[in-house]
Design an enzyme around this catalytic site. Structure first.
Site, PDB file in Angstrom:
ATOM      1  CE1 TYR A   1       3.966   3.866  13.363  1.00  0.00           C
ATOM      2  CE2 TYR A   1       3.480   2.713  15.414  1.00  0.00           C
ATOM      3  CZ  TYR A   1       3.073   3.187  14.186  1.00  0.00           C
ATOM      4  OH  TYR A   1       1.777   3.012  13.775  1.00  0.00           O
TER       5      TYR A   1
ATOM      6  CG  ASP B   1      -2.659   3.890  11.870  1.00  0.00           C
ATOM      7  OD1 ASP B   1      -1.872   4.540  12.592  1.00  0.00           O
ATOM      8  OD2 ASP B   1      -2.325   2.853  11.251  1.00  0.00           O
TER       9      ASP B   1
ATOM     10  NE  ARG C   1       0.527   1.820   4.246  1.00  0.00           N
ATOM     11  CZ  ARG C   1       1.817   2.111   4.264  1.00  0.00           C
ATOM     12  NH1 ARG C   1       2.496   2.263   3.154  1.00  0.00           N
ATOM     13  NH2 ARG C   1       2.452   2.276   5.404  1.00  0.00           N
TER      14      ARG C   1
ATOM     15  CG  ASP D   1       0.744  -0.270   7.232  1.00  0.00           C
ATOM     16  OD1 ASP D   1       0.286   0.836   6.896  1.00  0.00           O
ATOM     17  OD2 ASP D   1       1.809  -0.404   7.849  1.00  0.00           O
TER      18      ASP D   1
ATOM     19  CG  HIS E   1       2.876   8.950  12.479  1.00  0.00           C
ATOM     20  ND1 HIS E   1       3.379   7.965  13.298  1.00  0.00           N
ATOM     21  CD2 HIS E   1       3.750   9.062  11.444  1.00  0.00           C
ATOM     22  CE1 HIS E   1       4.528   7.524  12.795  1.00  0.00           C
ATOM     23  NE2 HIS E   1       4.770   8.161  11.661  1.00  0.00           N
TER      24      HIS E   1
ATOM     25  N   GLY F   1      10.970  -3.442   2.883  1.00  0.00           N
ATOM     26  CA  GLY F   1      11.530  -2.469   3.827  1.00  0.00           C
ATOM     27  C   GLY F   1      11.517  -1.041   3.299  1.00  0.00           C
TER      28      GLY F   1
ATOM     29  N   GLY G   1       8.749   0.795   3.053  1.00  0.00           N
ATOM     30  CA  GLY G   1       7.612   1.533   3.589  1.00  0.00           C
ATOM     31  C   GLY G   1       6.364   1.354   2.755  1.00  0.00           C
TER      32      GLY G   1
ATOM     33  CB  SER H   1       2.371  -2.133   3.761  1.00  0.00           C
ATOM     34  OG  SER H   1       2.143  -1.008   4.522  1.00  0.00           O
ATOM     35  CB  SER H   2       7.086  -5.670   2.046  1.00  0.00           C
ATOM     36  OG  SER H   2       7.941  -5.194   3.059  1.00  0.00           O
TER      37      SER H   2
HETATM   38  C1  GLA Z   1       3.233   2.451   9.766  1.00  0.00           C
HETATM   39  C2  GLA Z   1       2.207   1.732  10.646  1.00  0.00           C
HETATM   40  C3  GLA Z   1       0.802   2.230  10.374  1.00  0.00           C
HETATM   41  C4  GLA Z   1       0.733   3.763  10.448  1.00  0.00           C
HETATM   42  C5  GLA Z   1       1.857   4.392   9.641  1.00  0.00           C
HETATM   43  C6  GLA Z   1       1.918   5.880   9.826  1.00  0.00           C
HETATM   44  O1  GLA Z   1       3.022   2.145   8.423  1.00  0.00           O
HETATM   45  O2  GLA Z   1       2.250   0.333  10.416  1.00  0.00           O
HETATM   46  O3  GLA Z   1      -0.110   1.639  11.275  1.00  0.00           O
HETATM   47  O4  GLA Z   1       0.745   4.200  11.777  1.00  0.00           O
HETATM   48  O5  GLA Z   1       3.127   3.851   9.960  1.00  0.00           O
HETATM   49  O6  GLA Z   1       0.754   6.463   9.337  1.00  0.00           O
END
Ligand code: GLA
Length: 324
Positions: free
Chosen positions: A180, A18, A9, A131, A16, A85, A87, A89-90
């Site tokens: 995070y 969700d 995705r 994600d 930041h 890796g 970002g 969402s692998s």
């Molecule tokens: C990562 C987390 C998500 C979200 C984003 C920031 O991808 O897995 O849940 O918090 O960072 O929006």
């Protein structure tokens, strides 16, 4: 033995938010992970889920199996077209495809939440639901307006004249766990003082006496508003306004939430001054990884500034599915 596919995705706006019960507007991309796997006691993937956090991808498979109450062992094959890796969402794509391949039964929301728990177990990062829910619930041709308080998803179709580019900064997004978690704790501390950030006003965020918490809360409050404005702008085919909102989002993530990186800032600046590009911002957790840009569909790939780490023109893709 089962076979399933999960897409990666990219988040167009709303980062930041969700885990603070807010709003986001991600879409699945036309790259993803295929899992061909069976639970198998003698399997190669024998991974203990309470091992120290330094995850190899097998940890996510093991964590999904743990959440599904399956014994830890599997055989099969995992292939992916996603940059790992970066970002995109692998890990969520892998978790969702694994659960489906191993016969998960239940609703989209249950699947996403199971995989969110697996993500936290596998990585140690207390992530939100964005994600995994995007990977599960995505719709071909549309982005998703997700409300994490109500746990609802609405499709927002992208106009034909728009295209989305994802540009990798070259900075690997690694070991962001503690940063995070720290941001998440700050949001929780702010919410303890002024109530759920979803309902908080800008004035309430600004009135927080701790200046750091105040800036963190201001990001969440203003980002939620930008998500709604972005959805309206896209629906009205007003790409210029949508792009401006992306730039405002980046500035807020950079200055108030402090999750950017000089390489991301530099890419955003270069993309913003590229003809036909309406806006750009860091996407996902930040600290490295990718920038997302909204551009006119007729912009050529060659005109998009990028480092050698990678650049992709992506289209909104369908969510995860079992394959026969
Ligand atoms: C990562 C987390 C998500 C979200 C984003 C920031 O991808 O897995 O849940 O918090 O960072 O929006």
């Amino acid at each position: 033995m089962g076979r399933a596919f999960g897409p990666g995705r990219v988040n167009l706006i709303g980062d930041h938010t969700d885990y603070a019960g807010g709003l986001a507007l991600p879409m699945a991309v036309d790259m993803g992970t295929t899992v061909d796997l069976s639970a198998d006691d003698s399997g190669r993937l024998r991974v203990e889920t309470d091992a120290p956090v330094e995850p190899g991808w097998e940890r996510y498979v093991a964590a999904v199996m743990f959440e599904m109450d399956l014994p830890p062992g599997a055989s099969g094959e995992v292939t992916t077209t996603l940059p790992v890796g970066a970002g995109l969402s692998s890990s969520a794509a892998l978790e969702v495809a694994t659960a489906l391949a191993l016969g998960f039964e239940g609703s989209d929301l249950e699947l996403a939440k199971l995989c969110q728990r697996a993500e936290e177990r596998g990585s140690g990062v207390p992530c939100g639901l964005m994600d995994q829910l995007t990977c599960v619930a995505a719709v071909d041709g549309s982005a998703l307006l997700i409300d994490f308080e109500k746990e609802t998803v609405r499709t927002v179709s992208l106009p034909d004249e728009a295209t989305v580019f994802v540009v990798h900064s070259g900075i690997d997004r690694q070991l962001v766990g503690s940063e995070y978690a720290d941001r998440r704790l700050a949001c929780e501390a702010a919410a303890a003082a002024i109530g759920p950030l979803r309902d908080a006003t800008l004035d309430e965020a600004m009135a927080l006496t701790d200046p750091l918490l105040s800036r963190r809360a201001r990001h969440v409050v203003t980002e939620n508003l930008r998500v709604l404005d972005f959805a309206s702008a896209v629906a009205a085919r007003d790409l210029a306004t949508a792009g401006d909102l992306m730039l405002e989002s980046h500035v807020s993530l950079r200055d108030d939430f402090e999750v950017s990186h000089p390489a991301l800032d530099d890419l955003v600046t270069r993309l913003s001054s590229t003809p036909g590009v309406h806006g750009a911002r860091l996407t996902g957790a930040g600290f490295g990884g990718c920038v997302v840009a909204l551009a006119d569909a007729d912009v050529a790939d060659a005109d998009i500034p990028h480092a050698s780490a990678g650049m992709w023109r992506v289209r909104p893709a369908a969510g995860a599915r079992r394959l026969v």
